[in-house]
Write an enzyme that holds these catalytic residues in place. Structure first.
Site, mmCIF file in Angstrom:
data_model
loop_
_atom_site.group_PDB
_atom_site.id
_atom_site.type_symbol
_atom_site.label_atom_id
_atom_site.label_comp_id
_atom_site.label_asym_id
_atom_site.label_seq_id
_atom_site.Cartn_x
_atom_site.Cartn_y
_atom_site.Cartn_z
ATOM 1 N N LYS A 1 0.869 -1.179 0.000
ATOM 2 C CA LYS A 1 0.000 0.000 0.000
ATOM 3 C C LYS A 1 0.902 1.224 0.000
ATOM 4 C CE LYS A 1 -4.461 0.926 0.358
ATOM 5 N NZ LYS A 1 -5.603 0.197 -0.190
ATOM 6 N N VAL B 1 -16.847 3.871 -4.006
ATOM 7 C CA VAL B 1 -17.490 2.595 -3.673
ATOM 8 C C VAL B 1 -18.828 2.832 -2.986
ATOM 9 C CG1 VAL B 1 -17.252 0.375 -2.506
ATOM 10 C CG2 VAL B 1 -15.222 1.514 -3.379
ATOM 11 N N GLY C 1 -19.745 7.324 4.115
ATOM 12 C CA GLY C 1 -18.829 7.639 3.017
ATOM 13 C C GLY C 1 -19.454 7.295 1.680
ATOM 14 N N VAL C 2 -19.807 8.344 0.922
ATOM 15 C CA VAL C 2 -20.472 8.113 -0.369
ATOM 16 C C VAL C 2 -19.496 8.485 -1.485
ATOM 17 C CG1 VAL C 2 -22.680 8.338 -1.560
ATOM 18 C CG2 VAL C 2 -22.530 8.996 0.830
ATOM 19 N N GLY C 3 -18.331 7.836 -1.472
ATOM 20 C CA GLY C 3 -17.322 8.072 -2.507
ATOM 21 C C GLY C 3 -17.493 7.080 -3.642
HETATM 22 P P1 NAI Z 1 -13.312 7.712 -1.981
HETATM 23 O O1 NAI Z 1 -12.244 8.664 -1.637
HETATM 24 O O2 NAI Z 1 -13.888 7.751 -3.342
HETATM 25 O O3 NAI Z 1 -14.536 7.865 -0.938
HETATM 26 C C1 NAI Z 1 -14.374 7.993 0.430
HETATM 27 C C2 NAI Z 1 -15.501 8.888 0.911
HETATM 28 O O4 NAI Z 1 -15.536 8.883 2.342
HETATM 29 C C3 NAI Z 1 -15.351 10.353 0.488
HETATM 30 O O5 NAI Z 1 -16.549 10.799 -0.106
HETATM 31 C C4 NAI Z 1 -15.042 11.075 1.802
HETATM 32 O O6 NAI Z 1 -15.512 12.405 1.812
HETATM 33 C C5 NAI Z 1 -15.783 10.198 2.799
HETATM 34 N N1 NAI Z 1 -15.355 10.307 4.189
HETATM 35 C C6 NAI Z 1 -14.100 10.392 4.690
HETATM 36 N N2 NAI Z 1 -14.137 10.442 6.038
HETATM 37 C C7 NAI Z 1 -15.443 10.380 6.389
HETATM 38 C C8 NAI Z 1 -16.129 10.362 7.635
HETATM 39 N N3 NAI Z 1 -15.492 10.429 8.798
HETATM 40 N N4 NAI Z 1 -17.482 10.262 7.624
HETATM 41 C C9 NAI Z 1 -18.163 10.185 6.458
HETATM 42 N N5 NAI Z 1 -17.560 10.193 5.244
HETATM 43 C C10 NAI Z 1 -16.222 10.290 5.216
HETATM 44 O O7 NAI Z 1 -12.752 6.246 -1.644
HETATM 45 P P2 NAI Z 1 -13.279 4.838 -2.158
HETATM 46 O O8 NAI Z 1 -12.460 4.390 -3.290
HETATM 47 O O9 NAI Z 1 -14.760 4.868 -2.280
HETATM 48 O O10 NAI Z 1 -12.893 3.897 -0.915
HETATM 49 C C11 NAI Z 1 -13.689 3.857 0.269
HETATM 50 C C12 NAI Z 1 -13.105 2.818 1.227
HETATM 51 O O11 NAI Z 1 -13.133 1.530 0.612
HETATM 52 C C13 NAI Z 1 -11.654 3.065 1.610
HETATM 53 O O12 NAI Z 1 -11.430 2.634 2.923
HETATM 54 C C14 NAI Z 1 -10.886 2.175 0.640
HETATM 55 O O13 NAI Z 1 -9.612 1.834 1.144
HETATM 56 C C15 NAI Z 1 -11.816 0.995 0.585
HETATM 57 N N6 NAI Z 1 -11.664 0.174 -0.617
HETATM 58 C C16 NAI Z 1 -11.838 0.739 -1.854
HETATM 59 C C17 NAI Z 1 -11.700 -0.051 -2.992
HETATM 60 C C18 NAI Z 1 -11.985 0.487 -4.366
HETATM 61 O O14 NAI Z 1 -12.198 -0.314 -5.277
HETATM 62 N N7 NAI Z 1 -12.015 1.797 -4.559
HETATM 63 C C19 NAI Z 1 -11.300 -1.464 -2.891
HETATM 64 C C20 NAI Z 1 -11.249 -1.971 -1.539
HETATM 65 C C21 NAI Z 1 -11.392 -1.163 -0.456
#
Ligand code: NAI
Length: 348
Positions: free
Chosen positions: A80, A184, A180-182
């Site tokens: 990582k 995923v 977290g509505v990113g």
């Molecule tokens: P992203 O950066 O697109 O979304 C993360 C979201 O969480 C953002 O909208 C952010 O504003 C929000 N956030 C951060 N802190 C917060 C809090 N305290 N309360 C509420 N919302 C909060 O990231 P992504 O790619 O969606 O990943 C999300 C999680 O899933 C991470 O932990 C990542 O490591 C994990 N993951 C992602 C994968 C992928 O395919 N993208 C694969 C496996 C795990």
């Protein structure tokens, strides 16, 4: 804090600190274990409160990648990387390219992909300086954005967890909180809405939460209030180490199943969830969809249909873990860890 003195240090094979003041780059790459193959794992860009916090994060996340790949049956180890900085203010092409050169220096023992703060487009900028990337959108065997595959795997796992805990096969009418509505989280919301679930969401970026309300009728609550949301399922899809002594007592859900890497602050928090009769679907078991999808690209024979099929296998894997958890009377995260360690021991 030195690497070896960090409580999160788990015999990592290599930890590299890289910087280039000219482009504002400060990064750490951690390779935990390559017994099963070259390390894979995303790059996270985050405004860490301290260098120590960044080191702790990368050590924990890289170890989890080792376990994730082992249980998913992939010929990869765990790695990582983290870039210290605010992705919205500090990201630039020159910084990403420079980071790509650092990855390239490792000669292929680490493959980088996306994570929080770093998307597919950013990985493509890194790819100008190294071919050791995964999750690019164009080119031969390009596997694209891993997030839909991750979200699908989480849905598959959530269904199994709900069946195990609540005795029902579908998610219709269930109340589900998504933290977290990113990339995923948003895709998971879309899938859950299609399944007929009622959504409660929180995001520290109000725009993202609003999007979930407009798109899927989700109720929005402030980030600190999501813990107490009266829901059946809690899906952490933001950052890690969120389930701890402070948050677990506030949970009203009876199932925790989400995408975030590294959800338990410590392993004992898995025991605590079990003691409270909250079923925890181990994060690295159900969020493996993205790396499963990217594996085809890395191995040079990407087939999306095969990737979707392999993501479905997360279901039976979780079922077996939950069966053993009941049989042995230990928390599911302990069962998953033991399974992964057995696979790693055999490979060594
Ligand atoms: P992203 O950066 O697109 O979304 C993360 C979201 O969480 C953002 O909208 C952010 O504003 C929000 N956030 C951060 N802190 C917060 C809090 N305290 N309360 C509420 N919302 C909060 O990231 P992504 O790619 O969606 O990943 C999300 C999680 O899933 C991470 O932990 C990542 O490591 C994990 N993951 C992602 C994968 C992928 O395919 N993208 C694969 C496996 C795990």
């Amino acid at each position: 804090m030195t690497v070896f003195g960090a409580p999160e240090y788990a015999g990592h094979e290599l930890v590299l600190h890289g910087s280039d003041p000219a482009v504002g780059l400060r990064a750490i790459i951690a390779i935990h274990d390559t017994s099963l193959g070259p390390a894979v794992g995303g790059c996270r860009m985050w405004p860490y409160e301290s260098d120590e916090a960044a080191l702790r994060d990368v050590l924990r996340l890289s170890r989890a990648m080792t376990y994730k790949c082992a249980l998913a049956g992939l010929p990869f180890g765990g790695g990582k990387s983290v870039i210290l900085g605010d992705p919205r203010a500090d990201k630039s092409d020159s910084l990403l390219e420079r980071f790509g050169r650092l990855v390239d220096l490792l000669g292929g023992i680490y493959r980088v992909g996306e994570d929080v703060g770093i998307g597919s487009a950013d990985v493509e900028v890194m790819a100008r300086a190294t071919r050791h990337v995964a999750g690019i959108r164009q080119g031969e065997h390009a596997s694209g954005d891993p997030s839909p595959f991750t979200a699908r795997g989480v849905l598959v796992g959530m269904r199994i967890a709900v069946h195990h805990q609540l005795g029902r096969r579908d998610l219709k009418g269930l109340r589900i909180a998504v933290q977290g509505v990113g990339s995923v989280g948003a895709e998971l919301c879309r899938l859950l809405h299609t399944e007929g679930a009622t959504l409660v969401v929180a995001d520290r970026d109000p725009q993202r939460a609003r999007y979930a309300t407009e798109s899927w009728g989700a109720e929005t609550v402030p980030p600190e209030a999501i813990w107490e949301a009266p829901v059946d399922v809690f899906a952490p899809c933001a950052l890690g180490a969120v389930l701890d002594d402070r948050t677990i007592p506030r949970l009203r859900a009876s199932v925790v199943a989400g995408a975030a890497n590294d959800q338990l602050a410590e392993n004992r928090h898995g025991d605590e969830l079990r003691r409270r009769q909250i079923l925890y679907a181990p994060d690295y078991v159900i969020n493996a969809g993205g790396v499963i999808n990217g594996s085809g690209e890395i191995l040079g024979h990407y087939d999306p249909a095969e990737a979707w099929r392999r993501v479905e296998r997360i279901g039976p894997r979780l079922e077996e873990i939950l069966r053993l958890s009941d049989l042995e009377g230990v928390a599911p995260n302990r069962v998953a860890d033991a399974m992964a360690e057995k696979i790693l021991a055999a490979a060594r």
